[in-house]
Design a protein around this motif. Sequence first.
Motif, PDB file in Angstrom:
ATOM      1  N   VAL A 117       0.845  -1.193   0.000  1.00  0.00           N
ATOM      2  CA  VAL A 117       0.000   0.000   0.000  1.00  0.00           C
ATOM      3  C   VAL A 117       0.882   1.245   0.000  1.00  0.00           C
ATOM      4  CG1 VAL A 117      -1.852   1.244   1.175  1.00  0.00           C
ATOM      5  CG2 VAL A 117      -1.758  -1.258   1.299  1.00  0.00           C
ATOM      6  N   HIS A 137      -5.105   0.520  -9.985  1.00  0.00           N
ATOM      7  CA  HIS A 137      -5.140   0.190  -8.561  1.00  0.00           C
ATOM      8  C   HIS A 137      -5.147   1.432  -7.682  1.00  0.00           C
ATOM      9  CE1 HIS A 137      -4.294  -3.842  -9.921  1.00  0.00           C
ATOM     10  NE2 HIS A 137      -3.137  -3.474 -10.439  1.00  0.00           N
ATOM     11  N   ASP A 177      -0.963  -0.811  -4.344  1.00  0.00           N
ATOM     12  CA  ASP A 177      -2.305  -0.361  -3.974  1.00  0.00           C
ATOM     13  C   ASP A 177      -2.164   1.125  -3.641  1.00  0.00           C
ATOM     14  OD1 ASP A 177      -4.718   0.262  -2.818  1.00  0.00           O
ATOM     15  OD2 ASP A 177      -4.681  -1.333  -1.327  1.00  0.00           O
TER      16      ASP A 177
END
Length: 297
Positions: free
Chosen positions: A142, A189, A167
């Motif tokens: 992330v 994404h 992400d």
Amino acid sequence: MKNTSDILCIGSVLWDVIGRSASHMRMGSDVPGRITRLPGGVAMNIAMTLRRFGLTPALLTTIGKDEEGRELLAACQSMGMNCDYVYLSEDLPTDRYMAIEGANGLIAAIADAHSLEAAGDKILRPLENGRLGSAKSPYAGVIALDGNLTLALLETISKSPLFIAADLRVAPASPGKAERLAPLLSHPHATLYVNLEEAGLLCQTTFDTSEQAAHALLGRGAHGILVTDGGNRASVGRKGRVLTQTPPEVLVTRVTGAGDTFMAAHIAAEIRGETPEQALNSALAAAAAYVSGETPL
């Protein structure tokens, strides 16, 4: 390749100088209040909230090797941030942000983030040189991305193989910079966190509700979108589905950093495995606690 962090926070890390007064203010007001200097910036505000939820963020930013920079770096490290990947500049000063807040909200603010802009893609080197990833083995975790980066750099990120597996969670630094995020609408994404005004700027129109805005941004190709509207209903949209919830009613005592707190709380909730409904509720509750002053600075 070793990474001891749960999430990367890319963008502005600077000193926030905030003047707050309990009085209503207008242009030219001269009122008593408090002035604080705290670590801030979009990436830093997100990172600090992530720490409160037990996550360890790594900062990708630039900090000057001046006295203010040494103090800022020490403050970040003392709060448990991973600063191993920070670009330390010999010739760029440490960035600063100054704001005035009254009982009627934000009165004015100036962001001096010129060093971050001047550093450009130097802050991304750990994603390319193997420390965090490379073109052949891109970072797959992330990433919280701050819209304080230049339009040219955001366009590069939107197409770069270094970010294709990540992400991406993206926040505009301010409504004035919201349109910089347009290239990331097509990233497969990327989830964008915007307020109602910023959503309108991205779509070159105006919206009455966050739900309308979320549907419109999904229609423009966004993978994921979260739209807030102050104390009004907020919406999260993914894969054509939009969920809407009303924030808790609270007395607002501060506003700077509220959007960053919302974003970080939502990311943390999703990392914990909460459902979309639960994650939105958790983020709204965290933002309400922050603006009410219940969450300490």
